[in-house]
Scaffold this motif. Structure first.
Motif, PDB file in Angstrom:
ATOM      1  N   PRO A  31       0.825  -1.212   0.000  1.00 14.84           N
ATOM      2  CA  PRO A  31       0.000   0.000   0.000  1.00 14.84           C
ATOM      3  C   PRO A  31       0.857   1.260   0.000  1.00 14.84           C
ATOM      4  N   GLN A  32       0.531   2.197  -0.867  1.00 13.03           N
ATOM      5  CA  GLN A  32       1.263   3.458  -0.961  1.00 13.03           C
ATOM      6  C   GLN A  32       0.407   4.633  -0.506  1.00 13.03           C
ATOM      7  N   ARG A  33      -0.859   4.629  -0.926  1.00 12.75           N
ATOM      8  CA  ARG A  33      -1.779   5.710  -0.553  1.00 12.75           C
ATOM      9  C   ARG A  33      -3.145   5.132  -0.221  1.00 12.75           C
ATOM     10  N   VAL A  34      -3.841   5.848   0.635  1.00 13.93           N
ATOM     11  CA  VAL A  34      -5.229   5.525   0.927  1.00 13.93           C
ATOM     12  C   VAL A  34      -6.052   6.776   0.647  1.00 13.93           C
ATOM     13  N   ILE A  35      -7.021   6.650  -0.233  1.00 12.44           N
ATOM     14  CA  ILE A  35      -7.867   7.786  -0.602  1.00 12.44           C
ATOM     15  C   ILE A  35      -9.258   7.548  -0.024  1.00 12.44           C
ATOM     16  N   VAL A  36      -9.677   8.455   0.844  1.00 10.05           N
ATOM     17  CA  VAL A  36     -10.987   8.359   1.476  1.00 10.05           C
ATOM     18  C   VAL A  36     -11.830   9.544   1.012  1.00 10.05           C
ATOM     19  N   THR A  37     -12.931   9.248   0.368  1.00 13.49           N
ATOM     20  CA  THR A  37     -13.835  10.293  -0.113  1.00 13.49           C
ATOM     21  C   THR A  37     -15.057  10.334   0.801  1.00 13.49           C
ATOM     22  N   ILE A  38     -15.259  11.504   1.424  1.00 14.13           N
ATOM     23  CA  ILE A  38     -16.318  11.661   2.419  1.00 14.13           C
ATOM     24  C   ILE A  38     -17.286  12.741   1.966  1.00 14.13           C
ATOM     25  N   GLY A  39     -18.553  12.478   2.129  1.00 16.55           N
ATOM     26  CA  GLY A  39     -19.576  13.463   1.802  1.00 16.55           C
ATOM     27  C   GLY A  39     -20.205  14.034   3.057  1.00 16.55           C
ATOM     28  N   LEU A  75      -8.164  10.052  10.897  1.00 13.77           N
ATOM     29  CA  LEU A  75      -8.110   8.952   9.934  1.00 13.77           C
ATOM     30  C   LEU A  75      -6.667   8.568   9.613  1.00 13.77           C
ATOM     31  N   ASP A  76      -5.797   9.557   9.472  1.00 15.44           N
ATOM     32  CA  ASP A  76      -4.389   9.275   9.181  1.00 15.44           C
ATOM     33  C   ASP A  76      -3.767   8.426  10.289  1.00 15.44           C
ATOM     34  N   GLU A  77      -4.059   8.778  11.502  1.00 11.21           N
ATOM     35  CA  GLU A  77      -3.501   8.049  12.643  1.00 11.21           C
ATOM     36  C   GLU A  77      -4.048   6.628  12.719  1.00 11.21           C
ATOM     37  N   ARG A  78      -5.354   6.490  12.558  1.00 15.48           N
ATOM     38  CA  ARG A  78      -5.974   5.178  12.682  1.00 15.48           C
ATOM     39  C   ARG A  78      -5.570   4.250  11.519  1.00 15.48           C
ATOM     40  N   ILE A  79      -5.446   4.827  10.317  1.00 17.78           N
ATOM     41  CA  ILE A  79      -5.082   4.006   9.154  1.00 17.78           C
ATOM     42  C   ILE A  79      -3.634   3.541   9.249  1.00 17.78           C
ATOM     43  N   ASN A  80      -2.726   4.417   9.593  1.00 16.04           N
ATOM     44  CA  ASN A  80      -1.314   4.042   9.665  1.00 16.04           C
ATOM     45  C   ASN A  80      -1.020   3.064  10.793  1.00 16.04           C
ATOM     46  N   PRO A 123       4.868   3.664   6.652  1.00 16.77           N
ATOM     47  CA  PRO A 123       3.982   4.840   6.567  1.00 16.77           C
ATOM     48  C   PRO A 123       3.238   4.896   5.238  1.00 16.77           C
ATOM     49  N   VAL A 124       1.951   5.194   5.323  1.00 16.73           N
ATOM     50  CA  VAL A 124       1.089   5.284   4.157  1.00 16.73           C
ATOM     51  C   VAL A 124       0.489   6.676   4.100  1.00 16.73           C
ATOM     52  N   ARG A 125       0.521   7.297   2.928  1.00 17.78           N
ATOM     53  CA  ARG A 125      -0.094   8.618   2.782  1.00 17.78           C
ATOM     54  C   ARG A 125      -1.606   8.479   2.751  1.00 17.78           C
ATOM     55  N   VAL A 126      -2.275   9.338   3.489  1.00 17.61           N
ATOM     56  CA  VAL A 126      -3.728   9.309   3.569  1.00 17.61           C
ATOM     57  C   VAL A 126      -4.278  10.607   2.993  1.00 17.61           C
ATOM     58  N   GLN A 127      -5.138  10.467   2.001  1.00 19.18           N
ATOM     59  CA  GLN A 127      -5.796  11.621   1.396  1.00 19.18           C
ATOM     60  C   GLN A 127      -7.289  11.564   1.722  1.00 19.18           C
ATOM     61  N   VAL A 128      -7.795  12.641   2.321  1.00 16.16           N
ATOM     62  CA  VAL A 128      -9.211  12.726   2.653  1.00 16.16           C
ATOM     63  C   VAL A 128      -9.839  13.778   1.753  1.00 16.16           C
ATOM     64  N   ARG A 129     -10.812  13.367   0.986  1.00 16.72           N
ATOM     65  CA  ARG A 129     -11.486  14.292   0.064  1.00 16.72           C
ATOM     66  C   ARG A 129     -12.922  14.528   0.557  1.00 16.72           C
ATOM     67  N   TYR A 130     -13.266  15.800   0.615  1.00 19.00           N
ATOM     68  CA  TYR A 130     -14.613  16.184   1.076  1.00 19.00           C
ATOM     69  C   TYR A 130     -15.467  16.578  -0.132  1.00 19.00           C
ATOM     70  N   ILE A 131     -16.670  16.081  -0.146  1.00 18.04           N
ATOM     71  CA  ILE A 131     -17.636  16.449  -1.185  1.00 18.04           C
ATOM     72  C   ILE A 131     -18.902  16.945  -0.495  1.00 18.04           C
ATOM     73  N   GLU A 132     -19.335  18.160  -0.906  1.00 16.32           N
ATOM     74  CA  GLU A 132     -20.541  18.705  -0.299  1.00 16.32           C
ATOM     75  C   GLU A 132     -21.777  18.012  -0.893  1.00 16.32           C
ATOM     76  N   ILE A 133     -22.666  17.640  -0.003  1.00 16.44           N
ATOM     77  CA  ILE A 133     -23.907  16.974  -0.419  1.00 16.44           C
ATOM     78  C   ILE A 133     -25.080  17.891  -0.113  1.00 16.44           C
ATOM     79  N   LEU A 134     -25.811  18.256  -1.124  1.00 18.20           N
ATOM     80  CA  LEU A 134     -26.976  19.129  -0.963  1.00 18.20           C
ATOM     81  C   LEU A 134     -28.236  18.276  -1.086  1.00 18.20           C
ATOM     82  N   GLU A 135     -29.084  18.372  -0.107  1.00 23.63           N
ATOM     83  CA  GLU A 135     -30.345  17.631  -0.126  1.00 23.63           C
ATOM     84  C   GLU A 135     -31.501  18.607  -0.220  1.00 23.63           C
TER      85      GLU A 135
END
Length: 430
Positions: free
Chosen positions: A384-392, A406-411, A417-429
């Protein structure tokens, strides 16, 4: 059933006919006028299992290999005596279903084409396989297996060993070496040509092509496929059944991995070619090992019983040698399988961790949209090199500490060491 046509040398007629009468075999004799060396031709039907012992007994009467003995298929034989003969020789075991030693040698010779034809067909099959791999087309890859002339040399070495035909063994081994080198070389040249002429889109990542990536990091299941192909190939040739489909299976174990090895070299990734090359070699050796064991178990032995002891020693040495090398490669494949298992375990653990974090009350406004673990390109052992987490989440939500959590818990689950990328997406309801 077989129909045997035997030319009778001068002075051997009575001995041959007495041998047939003793075994209660129906026969027809015709006088031969074309040569003084032969006085007659004897025709007699035999069950498959009776061909070898009957021909061996007739040979003891003084028939040498200069005499013509032709064995052909017989569709139907209507005779009470033949039925009794069949019941005598066919007892339902492996030996009663197999063809004779003489037919086996002839079949092995026929399955191996001449060297020029073998070279041309191997190169063509490797090029077609390479094109199919680059196109990620399973249909094209299967087509390349159909035209690969590999079954003859792959089984000829085993046949030559058990019947003490060293010429057949040497020729088959030579053909196999030539075939592997040609397949990898032709694949590399074709792939390099396709890349430099932009036939293939620039920037193609090999790991993103399904037909290629699965052979860059092979596992132990590949060994099972090769062993099965070897056993099936020998059983098909030894029982006189069609070997066409089995030839495709043997080619499936050799041609596509050779194509992947050539593509990796053309892409300037020699480390990526290691796994595919090992796969080619372990498959080739496994086919030979399985074929050798199956033929010996089926009861094939050399024609000269005085050389039986020497042949047994030779078979034993080659089985042990092949088994040791296959075992060594199996350890390598086992390492790749274990690495894949660790990666899968890591993905599951990380996914569980992300779900647990988001289930906390303070993050109840967020939800996991996508989760991806990106592996490095260090084939065949990828980590594993990277972990990409997409959150809405809603537009007004803010949780800057979530990424750190998340970085702490994943590693915590990673060996390195694994790079952790967290991506935020806005969700409109609405």
């Amino acid at each position: 059933m077989r129909l045997v046509q035997l030319t009778v040398p001068t002075g051997k007629r009575q001995a041959i006919l007495e041998a047939l009468d003793e075994r209660k075999i129906d026969y027809v004799v015709t006088d031969e006028k074309s040569s003084r060396e032969y006085t007659a031709v004897v025709y007699f039907p035999l069950p498959d299992a009776a061909v070898e012992p009957v021909l061996d007994e007739i040979k003891e009467t003084g028939i040498d290999e200069d005499a013509y003995t032709v064995v052909v298929d017989a569709e139907t034989v209507v005779s009470r005596r033949f039925q009794a003969l069949r019941e005598e020789y066919e007892d339902g075991n492996v030996g009663s279903d197999r063809i004779s030693r003489q037919e086996l040698q002839a079949e092995a010779d026929d399955l191996t084409p001449s060297l020029p034809v073998y070279v041309v067909m191997t190169v063509i099959s490797a090029i077609v396989a390479t094109a199919g791999l680059l196109l990620d087309s399973p249909a094209v890859v299967v087509g390349s297996m159909v035209i690969a002339p590999l079954i003859g040399p792959a089984l000829g070495a085993s046949v030559g060993t058990v019947v003490d035909d060293e010429e057949l063994f040497t020729e088959s081994v030579t053909y196999q070496i030539i075939g592997v080198v040609l397949a990898i070389g032709a694949a590399a040249i074709f792939a390099l040509t396709a890349r430099t002429t932009n036939i293939i889109p620039p920037g193609l990542v090999l790991s993103n092509v399904g037909e290629i990536s699965e052979r860059l990091a092979p596992d132990l299941l590949s060994l099972i496929i090769a062993l099965g192909a070897g056993v099936a190939g020998v059983v098909s040739i030894a029982t006189g059944t069609s070997v066409a489909l089995v030839g495709v299976m043997i080619a499936a174990a050799l041609i596509p991995p050779a194509g992947v090895a050539g593509i990796s070299l053309a892409w300037g990734q020699p480390t990526a070619a290691i796994g595919a090359t090992v796969l080619v070699l372990v498959n080739l050796l496994s086919v030979n090992l399985a074929g050798l064991l199956t033929l010996w178990y089926a009861g094939y032995r050399p024609e000269n019983l005085f050389s039986l002891g020497e042949t047994e020693q030779r078979v034993r040495k080659r089985i042990i040698g092949l088994a040791l090398v296959v075992l060594l490669f199996a350890v390598f494949l086992g390492g790749i399988s274990y690495a894949s298992y660790e990666t899968a375990t890591f993905e599951q653990d990380v996914n569980d961790e992300v779900q647990q974090v988001l289930s906390q009350e303070r993050y109840e406004a967020y939800e996991l949209l996508e989760f991806e673990v990106v592996l490095d390109t260090d084939y065949p052992f990828r980590n594993p090199q990277r972990v990409i987490v997409t959150i809405g989440g809603p537009p007004d939500a803010s949780a800057p500490e979530l990424a750190d959590t998340l970085d702490e818990r994943i590693n915590a689950h990673a060996d390195e060491p694994v790079r952790v990328q967290v991506r935020y997406i806005e969700i409109l309801e609405r």
